[in-house]
Design an enzyme around this catalytic site. Structure first.
Site, mmCIF file in Angstrom:
data_model
loop_
_atom_site.group_PDB
_atom_site.id
_atom_site.type_symbol
_atom_site.label_atom_id
_atom_site.label_comp_id
_atom_site.label_asym_id
_atom_site.label_seq_id
_atom_site.Cartn_x
_atom_site.Cartn_y
_atom_site.Cartn_z
ATOM 1 N N LYS A 53 7.793 -59.439 31.917
ATOM 2 C CA LYS A 53 7.316 -58.273 31.156
ATOM 3 C C LYS A 53 7.063 -57.101 32.112
ATOM 4 O O LYS A 53 7.391 -55.956 31.804
ATOM 5 C CB LYS A 53 6.054 -58.627 30.362
ATOM 6 C CG LYS A 53 6.350 -59.544 29.162
ATOM 7 C CD LYS A 53 5.117 -60.176 28.525
ATOM 8 C CE LYS A 53 5.525 -61.183 27.443
ATOM 9 N NZ LYS A 53 4.406 -61.909 26.836
ATOM 10 N N GLN A 97 -1.691 -62.982 27.446
ATOM 11 C CA GLN A 97 -0.673 -64.032 27.402
ATOM 12 C C GLN A 97 -1.279 -65.335 26.877
ATOM 13 O O GLN A 97 -2.327 -65.793 27.354
ATOM 14 C CB GLN A 97 -0.072 -64.236 28.811
ATOM 15 C CG GLN A 97 1.111 -65.174 28.861
ATOM 16 C CD GLN A 97 2.336 -64.653 28.096
ATOM 17 O OE1 GLN A 97 2.597 -63.467 28.037
ATOM 18 N NE2 GLN A 97 3.083 -65.566 27.490
ATOM 19 N N ASP A 120 1.302 -56.730 20.927
ATOM 20 C CA ASP A 120 1.833 -58.035 20.510
ATOM 21 C C ASP A 120 1.799 -58.183 18.985
ATOM 22 O O ASP A 120 2.411 -59.109 18.446
ATOM 23 C CB ASP A 120 0.966 -59.169 21.103
ATOM 24 C CG ASP A 120 1.657 -59.884 22.251
ATOM 25 O OD1 ASP A 120 2.900 -59.859 22.310
ATOM 26 O OD2 ASP A 120 0.933 -60.482 23.065
HETATM 27 N N1 GUN Z 1 3.001 -66.835 24.468
HETATM 28 C C1 GUN Z 1 4.205 -67.152 23.945
HETATM 29 N N2 GUN Z 1 4.750 -66.080 23.360
HETATM 30 C C2 GUN Z 1 3.893 -65.067 23.517
HETATM 31 C C3 GUN Z 1 3.907 -63.698 23.128
HETATM 32 O O1 GUN Z 1 4.845 -63.179 22.495
HETATM 33 N N3 GUN Z 1 2.818 -62.970 23.480
HETATM 34 C C4 GUN Z 1 1.781 -63.502 24.144
HETATM 35 N N4 GUN Z 1 0.746 -62.714 24.435
HETATM 36 N N5 GUN Z 1 1.729 -64.768 24.519
HETATM 37 C C5 GUN Z 1 2.791 -65.539 24.201
#
Ligand code: GUN
Length: 293
Positions: A53, A97, A120
């Protein structure tokens, strides 16, 4: 012969579009968008996702930051960090995350995130807005799936879309998006999960099959009909001594046997994954514009 829904190529194209927009913003003398990530503990997959990211943020000209905490952090301390990020004027959007360590209630953390910075799309406010088809941050993986289908002009209207897996992050929101009243959705949706009876009978009816169940190679050839469009959201690390990083990736679909029955299919890796990251960038740009424009 099946065709590949190339997530990597589509992601590159969209990143170029975002980068152009960021250049226009900074040429006007404004600061670029800033995406922050909160990373708790040292789970290998989570560390990789956050690193990816950050890398993607820099590729499009965003600035970024990562707030790292040990796995034993207390819930109230993590909430304090969220409150700090909510207030920081220099941060346009941030993600926490997931998964988080067991002592932390994930919903308490998500509920603390300001909906305006929730890139998100996990907060109750954004999920509510999404379901009402109001302006919202759409969760990144479902948004990426819809983008991929749209960019490849896959016919969706009136099709039977079967979603396997009902997580808050993927299955539930993508089922909602695919049933929306618009030209790139309009599906009849069936949402399957661990208690579904006769799963294969249902998946065999799918024109579009979205698999987000988190079980390696769960979908086999006998579970799909000919010419199905398959979206594989799964990503599993399989130990592999022949690889430099010590593993290779497989999905929730047994591609060695399913792909030949498909009209279109997303590969793993290089399918949905790159689009998830791009959707996060698109949401961050939207958060920035909501603030400044
Ligand atoms: N863990 C797995 N997929 C995601 C996501 O799209 N966002 C976040 N914050 N954690 C994740």
């Amino acid at each position: 012969m099946f065709q590949i829904l190339d997530g990597k190529a589509t992601a590159t194209q969209i990143k170029d579009e975002i980068a152009n927009e960021v250049r226009r913003i900074t040429a006007d003398g404004k600061r670029p968008p800033h995406l922050a990530a909160v990373l708790v503990g040292d789970d290998g997959a989570s560390m990789t996702y956050v690193a990816n990211k950050e890398k993607a943020s820099h590729e499009v000209g965003f600035t970024s930051s990562v707030y790292r905490f040990p796995a034993n952090i207390k819930e109230e301390d993590l909430i304090q960090t969220i409150e700090f990020l909510n207030k920081d004027e220099e941060i346009d959007g941030f993600i926490v995350q997931l998964p988080l360590p067991k002592q932390i209630n994930e919903q308490h953390i998500i509920d603390a995130i300001s909906p305006n910075k929730d890139v998100d799309g996990f907060t109750p406010v954004n999920i509510g807005r999404m379901v009402l088809d109001e302006s919202a941050f759409i969760p990144a993986t479902p948004m990426g799936i819809c983008t991929l289908l749209e960019r490849y002009n896959i016919e969706t209207s009136g099709k039977h879309c079967v979603v396997v897996g009902r997580s808050n992050i993927v299955g539930t929101p993508v089922a909602n998006l695919m049933s929306r009243k618009n030209a790139h959705a309009n599906c009849t949706v069936t949402l399957c999960h661990s208690q579904t009876k006769n799963l294969s009978d249902i998946t065999r009816q799918a024109d579009i099959l979205i698999v987000a169940i988190g079980k390696p190679e769960f979908i086999t050839a006998d579970m799909v009909k000919d010419d199905v469009v398959v979206i594989d959201v799964g990503i599993h690390r399989i130990p592999d001594a022949s690889k430099k990083n010590g593993f290779h990736l497989i999905g929730d679909v047994k591609h060695s046997e399913v792909d030949n029955k498909c009209s279109w299919v997303t590969p793993v890796p290089g399918g949905v994954g790159p689009l998830t990251i791009v959707s996060l960038l698109q949401n961050t740009l939207k958060a920035y514009k909501n603030k400044f424009e």
